[in-house]
Design a protein around this motif. Structure first.
Motif, PDB file in Angstrom:
ATOM      1  N   SER A 128       0.868  -1.172   0.000  1.00  0.00           N
ATOM      2  CA  SER A 128       0.000   0.000   0.000  1.00  0.00           C
ATOM      3  C   SER A 128       0.910   1.229   0.000  1.00  0.00           C
ATOM      4  O   SER A 128       2.127   1.101   0.146  1.00  0.00           O
ATOM      5  N   ARG A 129       0.311   2.389  -0.123  1.00  0.00           N
ATOM      6  CA  ARG A 129       1.127   3.611  -0.033  1.00  0.00           C
ATOM      7  C   ARG A 129       1.831   3.678   1.315  1.00  0.00           C
ATOM      8  O   ARG A 129       2.982   4.062   1.411  1.00  0.00           O
ATOM      9  N   ALA A 130       1.121   3.285   2.367  1.00  0.00           N
ATOM     10  CA  ALA A 130       1.704   3.338   3.718  1.00  0.00           C
ATOM     11  C   ALA A 130       2.876   2.368   3.871  1.00  0.00           C
ATOM     12  O   ALA A 130       3.886   2.702   4.495  1.00  0.00           O
ATOM     13  N   SER A 131       2.755   1.177   3.302  1.00  0.00           N
ATOM     14  CA  SER A 131       3.865   0.231   3.427  1.00  0.00           C
ATOM     15  C   SER A 131       5.056   0.681   2.583  1.00  0.00           C
ATOM     16  O   SER A 131       6.208   0.549   3.016  1.00  0.00           O
ATOM     17  N   ILE A 132       4.801   1.239   1.418  1.00  0.00           N
ATOM     18  CA  ILE A 132       5.893   1.769   0.581  1.00  0.00           C
ATOM     19  C   ILE A 132       6.598   2.908   1.325  1.00  0.00           C
ATOM     20  O   ILE A 132       7.817   3.014   1.317  1.00  0.00           O
ATOM     21  N   GLN A 133       5.827   3.744   1.989  1.00  0.00           N
ATOM     22  CA  GLN A 133       6.398   4.847   2.763  1.00  0.00           C
ATOM     23  C   GLN A 133       7.277   4.305   3.894  1.00  0.00           C
ATOM     24  O   GLN A 133       8.378   4.804   4.128  1.00  0.00           O
ATOM     25  N   ALA A 134       6.805   3.273   4.593  1.00  0.00           N
ATOM     26  CA  ALA A 134       7.585   2.664   5.675  1.00  0.00           C
ATOM     27  C   ALA A 134       8.875   2.053   5.135  1.00  0.00           C
ATOM     28  O   ALA A 134       9.951   2.207   5.734  1.00  0.00           O
ATOM     29  N   LEU A 135       8.766   1.384   4.006  1.00  0.00           N
ATOM     30  CA  LEU A 135       9.954   0.789   3.387  1.00  0.00           C
ATOM     31  C   LEU A 135      10.944   1.872   2.970  1.00  0.00           C
ATOM     32  O   LEU A 135      12.147   1.760   3.211  1.00  0.00           O
ATOM     33  N   GLU A 165       5.641  -2.318  -4.904  1.00  0.00           N
ATOM     34  CA  GLU A 165       5.184  -1.442  -5.991  1.00  0.00           C
ATOM     35  C   GLU A 165       4.527  -2.245  -7.105  1.00  0.00           C
ATOM     36  O   GLU A 165       3.518  -1.826  -7.671  1.00  0.00           O
ATOM     37  N   THR A 166       5.087  -3.405  -7.423  1.00  0.00           N
ATOM     38  CA  THR A 166       4.500  -4.277  -8.444  1.00  0.00           C
ATOM     39  C   THR A 166       3.115  -4.743  -8.022  1.00  0.00           C
ATOM     40  O   THR A 166       2.182  -4.747  -8.829  1.00  0.00           O
ATOM     41  N   GLU A 167       2.961  -5.125  -6.751  1.00  0.00           N
ATOM     42  CA  GLU A 167       1.652  -5.553  -6.248  1.00  0.00           C
ATOM     43  C   GLU A 167       0.631  -4.421  -6.350  1.00  0.00           C
ATOM     44  O   GLU A 167      -0.520  -4.657  -6.713  1.00  0.00           O
ATOM     45  N   ILE A 168       1.041  -3.219  -6.036  1.00  0.00           N
ATOM     46  CA  ILE A 168       0.143  -2.073  -6.118  1.00  0.00           C
ATOM     47  C   ILE A 168      -0.265  -1.836  -7.581  1.00  0.00           C
ATOM     48  O   ILE A 168      -1.439  -1.615  -7.888  1.00  0.00           O
TER      49      ILE A 168
END
Length: 140
Positions: A94-101, A130-133
């Motif tokens: 998600s955007r939040a998980s990408i941000q955490a990463l 990112e691919t999953e999103i």
């Protein structure tokens, strides 16, 4: 708010007795309201295997609310713990998980080899999330 302490204690006892699969699935099947108590157990645990186990249980609930805990676990000194956190953040793409990463890119290491391993795994995780999103298969 109900307490899940008795159930968590029971299943952690099963874990310690070697009934790991049953303990895992039973903890994953608890109501999502158990997540704060599971997070407390994770933070209190000192055994690496138990910490990895609990972190896996937590992210398998597939709730975006656990992203801050997974982000915190990325700072753990034990590679098995931060790798489990990476798995969770990719699964919760998600955007939040990408941000955490992305925020974990600033993590510092004393050993260059440790830094190289972490950064390689981190970049792979970012790319996978990112691919999953993009595929639209994430939880958003």
């Amino acid at each position: 708010m109900p307490t899940f302490a008795p159930q968590i204690a029971y299943y952690l006892e099963r874990y310690h007795e070697g009934d790991i699969d049953n303990a895992f699935h039973s903890l994953v099947e608890l109501d999502h309201e158990a997540l704060p108590e599971l997070a407390s157990e994770f933070r209190a645990a000192t055994d690496t295997r138990l910490r990895v186990f609990l972190l896996g249980v937590i992210w398998q609930h597939r709730q975006q609310s656990v992203i801050p805990l997974l982000s915190e676990a990325l700072l753990d000194s034990e590679p098995r713990v931060w790798k489990e956190a990476l798995d969770g953040l990719v699964t919760l793409a998600s955007r939040a998980s990408i941000q955490a990463l992305g925020a974990a890119r600033t993590r510092q290491f004393a050993n260059p080899r440790d830094a190289e391993e972490f950064r390689s795994c981190l970049e792979d995780a970012i790319q996978q999330a990112e691919t999953e999103i993009q595929r639209g298969t994430s939880l958003k």
